[in-house]
Design a protein around this motif. Sequence first.
Motif, PDB file in Angstrom:
ATOM      1  N   ASP A 139      37.296  61.490  33.457  1.00 12.85           N
ATOM      2  CA  ASP A 139      36.125  61.666  32.594  1.00 12.85           C
ATOM      3  C   ASP A 139      36.146  63.014  31.885  1.00 12.85           C
ATOM      4  O   ASP A 139      35.698  63.135  30.735  1.00 12.85           O
ATOM      5  N   ALA A 140      36.709  64.035  32.535  1.00 17.44           N
ATOM      6  CA  ALA A 140      36.825  65.343  31.888  1.00 17.44           C
ATOM      7  C   ALA A 140      37.804  65.275  30.718  1.00 17.44           C
ATOM      8  O   ALA A 140      37.562  65.866  29.655  1.00 17.44           O
ATOM      9  N   MET A 141      38.912  64.555  30.904  1.00 19.41           N
ATOM     10  CA  MET A 141      39.898  64.432  29.834  1.00 19.41           C
ATOM     11  C   MET A 141      39.349  63.604  28.671  1.00 19.41           C
ATOM     12  O   MET A 141      39.601  63.909  27.501  1.00 19.41           O
ATOM     13  N   LEU A 142      38.603  62.564  28.994  1.00 21.50           N
ATOM     14  CA  LEU A 142      37.970  61.768  27.945  1.00 21.50           C
ATOM     15  C   LEU A 142      36.955  62.612  27.174  1.00 21.50           C
ATOM     16  O   LEU A 142      36.903  62.566  25.937  1.00 21.50           O
ATOM     17  N   ALA A 143      36.166  63.393  27.911  1.00 25.68           N
ATOM     18  CA  ALA A 143      35.168  64.241  27.261  1.00 25.68           C
ATOM     19  C   ALA A 143      35.840  65.269  26.353  1.00 25.68           C
ATOM     20  O   ALA A 143      35.394  65.508  25.224  1.00 25.68           O
ATOM     21  N   MET A 181      41.162  58.288  20.381  1.00 27.52           N
ATOM     22  CA  MET A 181      41.250  59.382  21.346  1.00 27.52           C
ATOM     23  C   MET A 181      41.147  58.869  22.778  1.00 27.52           C
ATOM     24  O   MET A 181      41.842  59.356  23.680  1.00 27.52           O
ATOM     25  N   ALA A 182      40.299  57.883  23.004  1.00 29.81           N
ATOM     26  CA  ALA A 182      40.191  57.287  24.334  1.00 29.81           C
ATOM     27  C   ALA A 182      41.510  56.613  24.722  1.00 29.81           C
ATOM     28  O   ALA A 182      41.969  56.721  25.863  1.00 29.81           O
ATOM     29  N   ALA A 183      42.137  55.936  23.763  1.00 24.14           N
ATOM     30  CA  ALA A 183      43.416  55.268  24.032  1.00 24.14           C
ATOM     31  C   ALA A 183      44.510  56.276  24.366  1.00 24.14           C
ATOM     32  O   ALA A 183      45.347  56.037  25.250  1.00 24.14           O
ATOM     33  N   LEU A 184      44.512  57.419  23.682  1.00 24.80           N
ATOM     34  CA  LEU A 184      45.509  58.455  23.962  1.00 24.80           C
ATOM     35  C   LEU A 184      45.352  58.989  25.380  1.00 24.80           C
ATOM     36  O   LEU A 184      46.338  59.197  26.095  1.00 24.80           O
ATOM     37  N   VAL A 185      44.111  59.217  25.804  1.00 25.92           N
ATOM     38  CA  VAL A 185      43.860  59.729  27.155  1.00 25.92           C
ATOM     39  C   VAL A 185      44.321  58.731  28.205  1.00 25.92           C
ATOM     40  O   VAL A 185      44.998  59.095  29.179  1.00 25.92           O
ATOM     41  N   LEU A 186      43.979  57.469  28.025  1.00 19.19           N
ATOM     42  CA  LEU A 186      44.327  56.449  29.019  1.00 19.19           C
ATOM     43  C   LEU A 186      45.841  56.247  29.112  1.00 19.19           C
ATOM     44  O   LEU A 186      46.385  56.095  30.205  1.00 19.19           O
ATOM     45  N   SER A 194      47.551  72.168  18.258  1.00 16.04           N
ATOM     46  CA  SER A 194      47.443  70.989  17.407  1.00 16.04           C
ATOM     47  C   SER A 194      48.078  69.792  18.104  1.00 16.04           C
ATOM     48  O   SER A 194      48.294  68.746  17.483  1.00 16.04           O
ATOM     49  N   SER A 195      48.394  69.974  19.400  1.00 15.16           N
ATOM     50  CA  SER A 195      48.998  68.906  20.192  1.00 15.16           C
ATOM     51  C   SER A 195      48.066  68.509  21.330  1.00 15.16           C
ATOM     52  O   SER A 195      47.288  69.324  21.831  1.00 15.16           O
ATOM     53  N   PHE A 196      48.158  67.242  21.735  1.00 15.49           N
ATOM     54  CA  PHE A 196      47.304  66.721  22.797  1.00 15.49           C
ATOM     55  C   PHE A 196      48.129  65.826  23.707  1.00 15.49           C
ATOM     56  O   PHE A 196      48.962  65.048  23.252  1.00 15.49           O
ATOM     57  N   GLY A 197      47.885  65.930  25.028  1.00 18.96           N
ATOM     58  CA  GLY A 197      48.558  65.066  25.985  1.00 18.96           C
ATOM     59  C   GLY A 197      49.608  65.789  26.796  1.00 18.96           C
ATOM     60  O   GLY A 197      50.046  66.892  26.442  1.00 18.96           O
ATOM     61  N   ASN A 198      50.014  65.186  27.903  1.00 21.13           N
ATOM     62  CA  ASN A 198      51.027  65.750  28.799  1.00 21.13           C
ATOM     63  C   ASN A 198      52.312  64.924  28.805  1.00 21.13           C
ATOM     64  O   ASN A 198      53.382  65.418  28.487  1.00 21.13           O
ATOM     65  N   ARG A 199      52.216  63.661  29.176  1.00 21.22           N
ATOM     66  CA  ARG A 199      53.389  62.770  29.199  1.00 21.22           C
ATOM     67  C   ARG A 199      53.501  61.970  27.895  1.00 21.22           C
ATOM     68  O   ARG A 199      54.594  61.632  27.460  1.00 21.22           O
TER      69      ARG A 199
END
Length: 364
Positions: free
Chosen positions: A226-230, A338-343, A4-9
Amino acid sequence: MSRSSFGNRFTVTTWGESHGKALGAVVDGCPAGLPLQESDIQYFLDRRKPGQSRYTTSRQEGDQVAILSGVFQGRTTGTPISMIVWNKDQRSKDYGNLAYTYRPGHADFGFDQKYGFRDYRGGGRSSGRETIGRVAAGAIASRILSEMGISLCTYTRSIGEIQIQSFDPQAINKNPFYMPDPLAADKASAYLEECMKNQDSAGGVIECRINGVPSGLGEPVFDKLDAMLAQAIMSIGAVKAVEIGDGTAVSTMKGSTDNDGFTVKDGHITKSTNHAGGILGGISDGSQILLRAHIKPTPSISQPQNTVTKDKEPISLEIHGRHDPVIVPRAVVVVESMAALVLTDALFTNMSCQMDKIKTFYNR
């Protein structure tokens, strides 16, 4: 339930169910000193909340956010930011007949097979209402990106067979579909009226244009940008396909057309075209990032549908209650978030990719 968590840093953990007491998110990794108020987050949630028009669910939720931690005197403290949105207008009785019935197009069957138990009230954790936490976290990420001169413009490209033919960014917030083409918005309205008359629903395409992204974000192998965005966009329940740049059209193109040539403009290396959508080899190239999310039709429709119960009894099901005839307009801000979180996560990861950057930071 894991993941239920997303992201690394820069990470977000969402929690809550559609008909539970509340939903929310915990954001960790946000740097101290970022100007942040509840109104910054509320602006994003207001774009997602129900009851905005006759083309969204009539569930009356103000979706008012409260920041519980991580902000002091209008600035982030560098500690986890916890946010909560209370549910106010649940009608759990609307779902009583679905306790042992698998709704077509929903997550009911898979959820039951995985856990052997499910919250049938509005889909529980599988409900689109879970995206409240994503949007609240995305608002913080977008605030960080704006400080870096990075902007996201997200809108509805199509609803059903109705596609935009022009692009006026000023028109996006002036119609209930968040379309940059007023004429297409009028046609979409008529299209949806017909769908509603027939007790049916529609899907569509959301497009996101991201400007100001520096080159060098993303990894060359598994964590390609692009993989992370997808992955992020596909994790939204209603999304069935994601495109970057020319997307699926590249399968019919030739290399001489698809390749983006490099040139020098104002002393900087740039591209003459942008078929790649701002990402080459999994790494941002400094040009506009362009992505599209394909959204399926709302699965909750009032037409009779064939299904079975948990006891394998075949039945005909008509789904009543308060449901969106089209999910696309409310999902626009979810895709953007979601795009903002990835960037944001990619920006923070990229800070330590070169020794010179680390030495510069610590003045060594």
